[in-house]
Design a protein around this motif. Sequence first.
Motif, PDB file in Angstrom:
ATOM      1  N   GLY A 223      -0.634   7.298   8.490  1.00  0.00           N
ATOM      2  CA  GLY A 223      -0.506   7.323   7.036  1.00  0.00           C
ATOM      3  C   GLY A 223       0.678   6.542   6.493  1.00  0.00           C
ATOM      4  N   ILE A 224       1.176   5.598   7.284  1.00  0.00           N
ATOM      5  CA  ILE A 224       2.299   4.778   6.804  1.00  0.00           C
ATOM      6  C   ILE A 224       1.742   3.430   6.329  1.00  0.00           C
ATOM      7  CG2 ILE A 224       4.482   3.684   7.409  1.00  0.00           C
ATOM      8  CD1 ILE A 224       4.552   5.702   9.800  1.00  0.00           C
ATOM      9  N   ARG A 225       2.057   3.084   5.109  1.00  0.00           N
ATOM     10  CA  ARG A 225       1.579   1.813   4.585  1.00  0.00           C
ATOM     11  C   ARG A 225       2.710   0.815   4.523  1.00  0.00           C
ATOM     12  NH1 ARG A 225       0.481  -0.368   0.530  1.00  0.00           N
ATOM     13  NH2 ARG A 225       1.594   1.142  -0.719  1.00  0.00           N
ATOM     14  N   ASN A 226       2.582  -0.268   5.264  1.00  0.00           N
ATOM     15  CA  ASN A 226       3.623  -1.273   5.307  1.00  0.00           C
ATOM     16  C   ASN A 226       3.066  -2.625   4.911  1.00  0.00           C
ATOM     17  OD1 ASN A 226       6.267  -0.496   6.136  1.00  0.00           O
ATOM     18  ND2 ASN A 226       5.357   0.201   8.064  1.00  0.00           N
ATOM     19  N   THR A 227       3.989  -3.566   4.672  1.00  0.00           N
ATOM     20  CA  THR A 227       3.575  -4.960   4.562  1.00  0.00           C
ATOM     21  C   THR A 227       4.103  -5.660   5.809  1.00  0.00           C
ATOM     22  OG1 THR A 227       3.612  -4.912   2.165  1.00  0.00           O
ATOM     23  CG2 THR A 227       3.784  -7.068   3.200  1.00  0.00           C
ATOM     24  N   TYR A 228       3.254  -6.461   6.440  1.00  0.00           N
ATOM     25  CA  TYR A 228       3.617  -7.103   7.690  1.00  0.00           C
ATOM     26  C   TYR A 228       3.673  -8.613   7.480  1.00  0.00           C
ATOM     27  CZ  TYR A 228       2.045  -2.527   9.156  1.00  0.00           C
ATOM     28  OH  TYR A 228       1.889  -1.173   9.261  1.00  0.00           O
ATOM     29  N   VAL A 359      -3.764  -2.159   3.592  1.00  0.00           N
ATOM     30  CA  VAL A 359      -2.626  -2.750   4.283  1.00  0.00           C
ATOM     31  C   VAL A 359      -2.527  -4.230   3.905  1.00  0.00           C
ATOM     32  CG1 VAL A 359      -4.025  -3.162   6.350  1.00  0.00           C
ATOM     33  CG2 VAL A 359      -1.555  -3.101   6.537  1.00  0.00           C
ATOM     34  N   LEU A 360      -1.296  -4.710   3.773  1.00  0.00           N
ATOM     35  CA  LEU A 360      -1.079  -6.106   3.389  1.00  0.00           C
ATOM     36  C   LEU A 360      -0.456  -6.880   4.549  1.00  0.00           C
ATOM     37  CD1 LEU A 360      -1.001  -8.380   1.258  1.00  0.00           C
ATOM     38  CD2 LEU A 360       1.166  -7.441   0.443  1.00  0.00           C
ATOM     39  N   ILE A 361      -1.098  -8.006   4.895  1.00  0.00           N
ATOM     40  CA  ILE A 361      -0.612  -8.847   5.988  1.00  0.00           C
ATOM     41  C   ILE A 361      -0.291 -10.227   5.419  1.00  0.00           C
ATOM     42  CG2 ILE A 361      -1.156  -9.825   8.268  1.00  0.00           C
ATOM     43  CD1 ILE A 361      -1.518  -6.853   8.358  1.00  0.00           C
ATOM     44  N   LEU A 362       0.909 -10.719   5.680  1.00  0.00           N
ATOM     45  CA  LEU A 362       1.287 -12.057   5.243  1.00  0.00           C
ATOM     46  C   LEU A 362       1.488 -12.916   6.481  1.00  0.00           C
ATOM     47  CD1 LEU A 362       4.138 -10.985   2.772  1.00  0.00           C
ATOM     48  CD2 LEU A 362       1.716 -11.332   2.214  1.00  0.00           C
ATOM     49  N   GLY A 363       1.075 -14.162   6.399  1.00  0.00           N
ATOM     50  CA  GLY A 363       1.275 -15.027   7.551  1.00  0.00           C
ATOM     51  C   GLY A 363       1.692 -16.417   7.138  1.00  0.00           C
ATOM     52  N   LYS A 374      12.868 -10.294   2.267  1.00  0.00           N
ATOM     53  CA  LYS A 374      12.390  -8.908   2.275  1.00  0.00           C
ATOM     54  C   LYS A 374      12.291  -8.379   3.702  1.00  0.00           C
ATOM     55  CE  LYS A 374       9.986  -8.207  -2.052  1.00  0.00           C
ATOM     56  NZ  LYS A 374       8.708  -8.147  -2.762  1.00  0.00           N
ATOM     57  N   ALA A 375      11.850  -9.227   4.607  1.00  0.00           N
ATOM     58  CA  ALA A 375      11.769  -8.801   6.008  1.00  0.00           C
ATOM     59  C   ALA A 375      13.172  -8.500   6.540  1.00  0.00           C
ATOM     60  CB  ALA A 375      11.100  -9.878   6.847  1.00  0.00           C
ATOM     61  N   SER A 376      14.134  -9.331   6.153  1.00  0.00           N
ATOM     62  CA  SER A 376      15.501  -9.112   6.645  1.00  0.00           C
ATOM     63  C   SER A 376      16.084  -7.814   6.081  1.00  0.00           C
ATOM     64  CB  SER A 376      16.400 -10.298   6.289  1.00  0.00           C
ATOM     65  OG  SER A 376      16.779 -10.226   4.934  1.00  0.00           O
ATOM     66  N   LYS A 377      15.571  -7.384   4.957  1.00  0.00           N
ATOM     67  CA  LYS A 377      16.036  -6.123   4.358  1.00  0.00           C
ATOM     68  C   LYS A 377      15.195  -4.935   4.829  1.00  0.00           C
ATOM     69  CE  LYS A 377      19.139  -7.837   1.554  1.00  0.00           C
ATOM     70  NZ  LYS A 377      20.505  -7.668   2.001  1.00  0.00           N
ATOM     71  N   PRO A 641      16.646 -16.351  -7.029  1.00  0.00           N
ATOM     72  CA  PRO A 641      15.746 -15.517  -6.246  1.00  0.00           C
ATOM     73  C   PRO A 641      15.739 -15.981  -4.787  1.00  0.00           C
ATOM     74  CG  PRO A 641      14.657 -16.284  -8.233  1.00  0.00           C
ATOM     75  CD  PRO A 641      15.962 -17.008  -8.131  1.00  0.00           C
ATOM     76  N   PRO A 642      15.536 -15.117  -3.847  1.00  0.00           N
ATOM     77  CA  PRO A 642      15.171 -13.708  -4.009  1.00  0.00           C
ATOM     78  C   PRO A 642      16.384 -12.782  -4.158  1.00  0.00           C
ATOM     79  CG  PRO A 642      15.078 -14.321  -1.705  1.00  0.00           C
ATOM     80  CD  PRO A 642      15.489 -15.555  -2.435  1.00  0.00           C
ATOM     81  N   VAL A 643      17.595 -13.342  -4.100  1.00  0.00           N
ATOM     82  CA  VAL A 643      18.773 -12.491  -4.224  1.00  0.00           C
ATOM     83  C   VAL A 643      18.887 -11.965  -5.653  1.00  0.00           C
ATOM     84  CG1 VAL A 643      21.264 -12.359  -3.912  1.00  0.00           C
ATOM     85  CG2 VAL A 643      19.894 -13.830  -2.411  1.00  0.00           C
TER      86      VAL A 643
END
Length: 741
Positions: A223-228, A359-363, A374-377, A641-643
């Motif tokens: 039940g964990i929803r993440n963006t990958y 679920v959201l997948i980015l590539g 965002k990944a680094s955070k 952006p993104p800062v």
Amino acid sequence: MYAKVIVDISHEKLDRPFTYIIPDHLSSQVEEGTLVEIPFGAGNKIISGYVTEITEGCDYDPAKIKEIKGIVKGSVKADSNLIKLATFIRKTYGSTQINALKTVTPVKKCIRREVNKRVVANMAPDKLYFLAEEASRKHKNAQERLIRELIKYPDISYSFITGKMNVSAQTINALVKNDVIRVETETVYRNPIKVERPDDKIVELSEEQIKIVNDVNTDLKNGIRNTYLIHGITGSGKTEVYMHLIEDRLREGKQAIMLIPEIALTYQNVMRFYARFGDQVSVIHSKMTQGERYDQYLKVKEGKVNIMIGPRSALFTPFDNLGIVIIDEEHESSYKADNMPKYHAREVAEKLCELTDSVLILGSATPSIDSYYKASKGIYKLYKLNSRLTGNTLPKVYVEDMREEYKNGNKSVFSVRLHKLISDRLEKREQIMLFLNRRGISGFVSCRECGEVVKCPHCDVSLSYHRDGMLKCHYCGYEIPFSNECPKCHAQKVKGFKAGTQMIEDFVRKEFPHALTLRMDADSTKKTEDYESILAKFANNEADILIGTQMIVKGHDFKDVTLVGIVAADMALNAEDYRAGERAFQQLVQASGRAGRGENPGEVVIQTYQPDHYAVTYAENQDYEGFYEEEIKYRELMMYPPVGNLLGIQITGDEEKRVEKLSRVVSDMIDKMPEREKIGKIGPANATLSKKCDIYRRVIYIKSYEYEDLIKIKDFIEKETERFKLTKESIMFDFNPMNGF
Ligand code: ADP
Ligand code: ZN
């Protein structure tokens, strides 16, 4: 029962729901999302609007409330999640509710479906033969023609008969009446892409790939929803991962949306999905007709399609049970809408996934700085695919300093190395791709004496030189004959600065007269077919060299290309906005990735006047992390952006003085806001393109760490300027702009 309706009039003042009574006879048909006809205003003019909510009670005096008149005939209902998405778009990007609703409902009307009619013989050939003889005796030529054809082919398409065979509908009807033939009709879905279904080889996933698939599935189970975010060079197996994840969702009875940039929406790419998933795949793209779009919509509604592939608008596919959204090449700037509302598909996808529990997948091979940040955070989960699964190695990259070439007396468009490598490849019969940044910009002419660039008097962009001897504006079409006399200093020294794709082709033909060339740019690809046919020709080895703009670098696999030349990297490096470095790096890496996809190793030549630019040096070493570290420092320093977050405010109008004044007024308004302390303001200034088609454009940029501040500023400006009743000027907002004004 009452319905709240957003009326189909795009006007700030009307941008709120109006309440209507749902009459009894419509109560079963009016739902959230229904497009209804309503009487509006003092004159009770009948207009349309979307129902956004149904309520039992109502705060107004029921006697004063009007009734819904009916349902718009043939209209298509907006899905309730999509209505919520529209609300998100309105709030986040600033637009009217009706425009946001229109954005999420790309299909608005039922379009009559195309019918495939066929004529089928009811009799055996010997009987038909007898009838043909009879028709011949009676001099019924058309009848005879048709019957004789039916003896050979007992099933012929109706349009062929009335068209090519020139047989009238009357003749056909007469034969139908006598039971000689029958007309069969079947409703067909217009399939935008014609595919013959080949077999797909099922591959076994690598450990890196399995890890991603397992992690996503485990998170979902818990039940964990993440963006990958999957960071992997082209050919590292991202698409295989997508397909596995899609398969898993299909097994759960869910559906999938996959976004790919329009330009990468090629036969090759889509075929892999058809091959794996068959008919449950569908595609939408911008060149589709309304009818074709409606068919896709219908197939979705009828549950025949479970996977939708397309550019950003594919996000609004009305699936009942969405399970996964994939955004391939997530760094692409085409994911940002260029019309109001200027939404970003990645952000809207995040919201859609939240609403639908998907679920959201980015590539990407070169993730956007936004996503990597965002990944680094820890907001996105980052995965890397490190090797090319096809076995071949990364190409060797050479950076050629064009200043040196010039000093050494080489004034041609090719450095000595690129020239030599082209000859070498031609000799070996291997293929070459030559890449040039952009049409237009690359064709500009300037005076060698005073530096004046010849520009369009209406659009303030440089005119570009065409082979027919004209200088043309690519915005408004203005053209004048080329003259070497400078309009400013009158010296006879006006010349082309850099070559466009066409000039490169001319040059190649002169230098390598035996080479076969193909050119691909906006001019040579007016239609999708042209685009695909050029690619197909090149893939079939019908040419040695493909010359083109950035469109040739996206997602095509040419096994025999072993040399890629980036003719002038400078044009990307010097674009006038804060994303120039990012875009240049991405383009250089992507272009390099085109070399050596097959068995022979590849080489890449980057030509530039700025070989020390960090985008060039990191691209040379294919070092994404290094580039990211450098780039994010710059963004941090500048609060870009993104800062930080950036709001572009564009003020336009046809009178320069008024536009200037309004931009000052808006600027002063912002200065008086309590938020002023926390934010940065740039401008007002002329837009990069200060005049386009005789419309003047001024911009103000606001920087802030808090996105919310920017929304407040936008709302405040909208509210304040409403009093001005602007008719000739307009104010537009662009949140975290990607393509500049
Ligand atoms: P990307 O989407 O990152 O460009 P693809 O998924 O298209 O990469 O994979 C590139 C090539 O490698 C394709 O031909 C694909 O069929 C093949 N491939 C992908 N994964 C594997 C694997 N685990 N084993 C063997 N071949 C693979
Ligand atoms: Zn113009």
